[in-house]
Design a protein around this motif. Structure first.
Motif, short mmCIF file in Angstrom:
data_model
loop_
_atom_site.label_atom_id
_atom_site.label_comp_id
_atom_site.label_asym_id
_atom_site.label_seq_id
_atom_site.Cartn_x
_atom_site.Cartn_y
_atom_site.Cartn_z
N TYR A 158 1.55 1.20 11.22
CA TYR A 158 2.13 -0.13 11.38
C TYR A 158 1.11 -1.15 11.88
CZ TYR A 158 6.70 2.04 10.74
OH TYR A 158 7.78 2.71 10.21
N SER A 159 -0.16 -0.87 11.67
CA SER A 159 -1.20 -1.76 12.18
C SER A 159 -1.08 -3.17 11.62
CB SER A 159 -2.59 -1.19 11.87
OG SER A 159 -2.74 -0.99 10.47
N HIS A 160 -0.71 -3.29 10.34
CA HIS A 160 -0.55 -4.62 9.74
C HIS A 160 0.60 -4.65 8.74
CE1 HIS A 160 -3.11 -2.34 6.99
NE2 HIS A 160 -2.68 -3.13 6.02
N ARG A 161 1.46 -3.61 8.80
CA ARG A 161 2.59 -3.54 7.87
C ARG A 161 3.89 -3.30 8.64
NH1 ARG A 161 0.95 0.96 3.78
NH2 ARG A 161 -0.12 1.86 5.58
N PHE A 162 5.01 -3.29 7.92
CA PHE A 162 6.30 -3.32 8.60
C PHE A 162 7.32 -2.36 7.98
CE2 PHE A 162 4.31 -7.49 8.69
CZ PHE A 162 4.43 -7.90 10.01
N HIS A 163 8.37 -2.08 8.75
CA HIS A 163 9.56 -1.41 8.23
C HIS A 163 10.16 -2.34 7.17
CE1 HIS A 163 13.43 0.73 8.27
NE2 HIS A 163 14.00 -0.46 8.33
N GLY A 208 0.79 -1.22 0.00
CA GLY A 208 0.00 0.00 0.00
C GLY A 208 0.83 1.28 0.00
N ILE A 209 0.30 2.31 0.65
CA ILE A 209 0.93 3.63 0.63
C ILE A 209 2.07 3.69 1.64
CG2 ILE A 209 0.56 6.10 1.00
CD1 ILE A 209 -2.32 5.67 0.12
N CYS A 210 3.23 4.16 1.17
CA CYS A 210 4.44 4.21 1.99
C CYS A 210 5.20 5.50 1.74
CB CYS A 210 5.36 3.03 1.66
SG CYS A 210 4.66 1.40 1.94
N VAL A 211 6.08 5.83 2.67
CA VAL A 211 7.11 6.83 2.43
C VAL A 211 8.39 6.05 2.14
CG1 VAL A 211 7.62 7.05 4.91
CG2 VAL A 211 8.33 8.85 3.30
N GLN A 212 9.14 6.49 1.14
CA GLN A 212 10.26 5.70 0.64
C GLN A 212 11.46 6.61 0.37
OE1 GLN A 212 9.97 2.37 -2.53
NE2 GLN A 212 10.36 4.21 -3.73
N GLU A 236 0.85 9.97 8.44
CA GLU A 236 1.37 9.49 9.72
C GLU A 236 1.73 8.01 9.58
OE1 GLU A 236 -1.67 9.75 12.68
OE2 GLU A 236 -3.10 8.53 11.56
N PRO A 237 2.61 7.49 10.45
CA PRO A 237 2.98 6.07 10.39
C PRO A 237 1.76 5.17 10.57
CG PRO A 237 4.50 7.28 11.79
CD PRO A 237 3.36 8.21 11.49
N VAL A 246 2.56 4.34 5.69
CA VAL A 246 1.90 5.55 6.19
C VAL A 246 0.45 5.57 5.74
CG1 VAL A 246 4.02 6.93 6.25
CG2 VAL A 246 2.64 6.89 4.15
N ARG A 247 -0.30 6.48 6.32
CA ARG A 247 -1.69 6.73 5.91
C ARG A 247 -1.97 8.22 6.08
NH1 ARG A 247 -4.38 3.81 11.21
NH2 ARG A 247 -3.55 5.28 12.75
N LYS A 248 -2.95 8.70 5.36
CA LYS A 248 -3.37 10.09 5.54
C LYS A 248 -3.84 10.29 6.98
CE LYS A 248 -3.10 12.80 1.87
NZ LYS A 248 -2.43 14.13 1.95
N ILE A 249 -3.47 11.38 7.58
CA ILE A 249 -3.81 11.63 8.98
C ILE A 249 -5.32 11.61 9.20
CG2 ILE A 249 -3.76 13.40 10.79
CD1 ILE A 249 -0.92 14.09 9.83
#
Length: 214
Positions: A178-183, A144-148, A175-176, A207-210
């Motif tokens: 990490y509910s079901h995703r990882f570094h 999904g949506i990430c900062v990279q 905002e971060p 990340v997700r939209k705030i």
């Protein structure tokens, strides 16, 4: 010429040194889960990498044998990747306690590789290499949506890049998540053959939209 994922999908594998927001589609991987310090000599992580490449190259070279994979084309095995976290925290990774790392190390599979092809490769590699590949799994990850960002230098200095990514995401209204995703890290350099300051690692965090909290 063999299809090279790094060159064909530069947005995923060759990002700039400055952070950016990107949406990553669902991908399939050959993966191994484990715990512990990745630098441990003959440790669980290094053994896992051997398993990954054993399966990856069995699939890559399948055209030379009797197993025919529908849609197969010549390709370069994609780079090694890893999802990392520690017990109780997916966001704050303590590089001072690498023995507490939990990880999923993985290599992307071409889209033409189906579960049945993967299971064939496990049996084929087990028979030919006389090794136990039972820890290897067919792993689907919807990122999904990430900062990279591209990180240059030592793995231990990643936190500076991660903080820069976090600030950029916040400035863009994210905002971060990490509910079901990882570094996530993608390794473009071989540390055995590359000077530390020249190591290239793609760092990707969810990340997700705030205003999009669920």
């Amino acid at each position: 010429m063999a299809f090279d994922y790094k060159k064909e999908y530069k947005e995923f594998y060759l990002p700039p040194k400055n952070p950016g927001i990107i949406e990553i589609p669902e991908m399939n991987y050959v993966a191994v889960r484990g715990t512990g310090d990745p630098n441990e000599e003959n440790g669980e992580y290094k053994k896992a990498i051997g398993l990954l490449y054993g399966i990856s190259f069995t699939i890559k070279m399948s055209y030379k044998g009797s197993h025919s994979i529908e849609g197969y084309f010549s390709y370069v095995v994609p780079p090694l990747e890893g999802l990392w976290w520690q017990e109780g925290s997916r966001e704050c990774i303590d590089y001072g306690h690498k023995d507490a790392f939990q990880w999923i190390t993985m290599i992307r599979l071409p889209d033409f590789v189906k579960k049945g092809d993967f299971e064939w490769a496990v049996k084929e590699a087990s028979a030919k290499k006389k090794m136990d590949f039972s820890k290897v799994e067919f792993f689907t990850y919807e990122e999904g949506i990430c900062v990279q960002c591209m990180h240059m230098g030592s793995y231990d200095s990643e936190m500076e890049t991660i903080q820069k990514m976090k600030k950029y995401a916040s400035d863009q209204g994210y905002e971060p998540d990490y509910s079901h995703r990882f570094h996530h890290e993608i390794y473009l350099s071989d540390p055995r053959r590359t000077a530390v300051e020249k190591l290239r690692t793609v760092i990707r965090n969810p990340v997700r939209k705030i205003n999009d909290r669920r």
